[in-house]
Design a protein around this motif. Structure first.
Motif, PDB file in Angstrom:
ATOM      1  N   ILE A   1       3.525  -0.902   4.158  1.00 37.05           N
ATOM      2  CA  ILE A   1       2.849   0.368   3.937  1.00 37.05           C
ATOM      3  C   ILE A   1       3.903   1.460   3.789  1.00 37.05           C
ATOM      4  CG2 ILE A   1       1.160   2.001   4.870  1.00 37.05           C
ATOM      5  CD1 ILE A   1       0.002  -0.845   4.557  1.00 37.05           C
TER       6      ILE A   1
ATOM      7  N   MET B   1      -7.559   1.834   7.289  1.00 42.05           N
ATOM      8  CA  MET B   1      -6.587   1.051   8.064  1.00 42.05           C
ATOM      9  C   MET B   1      -6.942   1.036   9.547  1.00 42.05           C
ATOM     10  SD  MET B   1      -2.912   2.178   6.631  1.00 42.05           S
ATOM     11  CE  MET B   1      -2.539   2.099   4.912  1.00 42.05           C
TER      12      MET B   1
ATOM     13  N   VAL C   1       0.864  -1.177   0.000  1.00 43.06           N
ATOM     14  CA  VAL C   1       0.000   0.000   0.000  1.00 43.06           C
ATOM     15  C   VAL C   1       0.905   1.233   0.000  1.00 43.06           C
ATOM     16  CG1 VAL C   1      -1.818   1.265   1.211  1.00 43.06           C
ATOM     17  CG2 VAL C   1      -1.771  -1.240   1.307  1.00 43.06           C
TER      18      VAL C   1
ATOM     19  N   LYS D   1       1.105  -6.393   5.704  1.00 42.33           N
ATOM     20  CA  LYS D   1       1.384  -5.681   4.455  1.00 42.33           C
ATOM     21  C   LYS D   1       2.390  -4.565   4.693  1.00 42.33           C
ATOM     22  CE  LYS D   1      -2.928  -6.807   2.367  1.00 42.33           C
ATOM     23  NZ  LYS D   1      -3.509  -6.698   1.086  1.00 42.33           N
TER      24      LYS D   1
ATOM     25  N   TYR E   1      -5.048  -5.281   6.671  1.00 41.68           N
ATOM     26  CA  TYR E   1      -3.722  -4.762   6.349  1.00 41.68           C
ATOM     27  C   TYR E   1      -2.587  -5.484   7.070  1.00 41.68           C
ATOM     28  CZ  TYR E   1      -6.390  -0.965   4.286  1.00 41.68           C
ATOM     29  OH  TYR E   1      -7.254  -0.244   3.519  1.00 41.68           O
TER      30      TYR E   1
END
Length: 143
Positions: free
Chosen positions: A67, A55, A38, A65, A62
């Motif tokens: 970011i 989020m 992301v 992941k 999320y």
């Protein structure tokens, strides 16, 4: 009037569905390859604010992941525990409202000056503190 509303809703849904889901990878692979799941730095200020809100409201989507985000650095001291919480503050399009994403830098990395503009990359995780679940970026780097 109903037709116009329906067309606007369909247009919005098509716009949102165009974003698609990016493939998931392990945190180790993401950090080594530079892959970001992301990338908030590539979105408009309105979309960034919306994604950060997402989020914070559905964080389970999320977890794990990578970011990437840009914002102003702030740190807050919890005087009752002595804990320091470090955040990347992201303003909305009108700069009237802001949301912060907490992050923890990799060992050995220095935190910036207060209110410095930063870009942070880290892995999204949840943690519990005093019976409440919070989210933050771990193994973060300022790039």
């Amino acid at each position: 009037m109903k037709t116009k509303s329906l067309i606007l809703i369909l247009a919005l849904l098509l716009t949102l569905s165009a974003c698609g889901k990016q493939p998931e990878t392990s945190a180790a692979t993401e950090n080594v390859t530079g892959h970001v799941d992301v990338d908030l730095t590539a979105l408009s200020s309105t979309m960034v604010y919306s994604e950060v809100y997402n989020m914070l409201t559905v964080p389970e989507n999320y977890v794990g992941k990578t970011i990437k985000m840009t914002g102003g650095y702030s740190a807050f001291l919890d005087e009752s525990t002595g804990a320091v919480y470090r955040v990347c503050m992201i303003a909305d399009a009108t700069a009237c409202c802001a949301q912060g994403m907490e992050f923890v830098l990799k060992d050995g990395m220095a935190y910036p000056e207060m209110e410095a503009d930063i870009t942070v990359v880290g892995t999204f995780q949840l943690y519990d503190e005093n019976g409440t679940t919070y989210c933050h970026l771990v193994n973060a780097e300022i790039v």
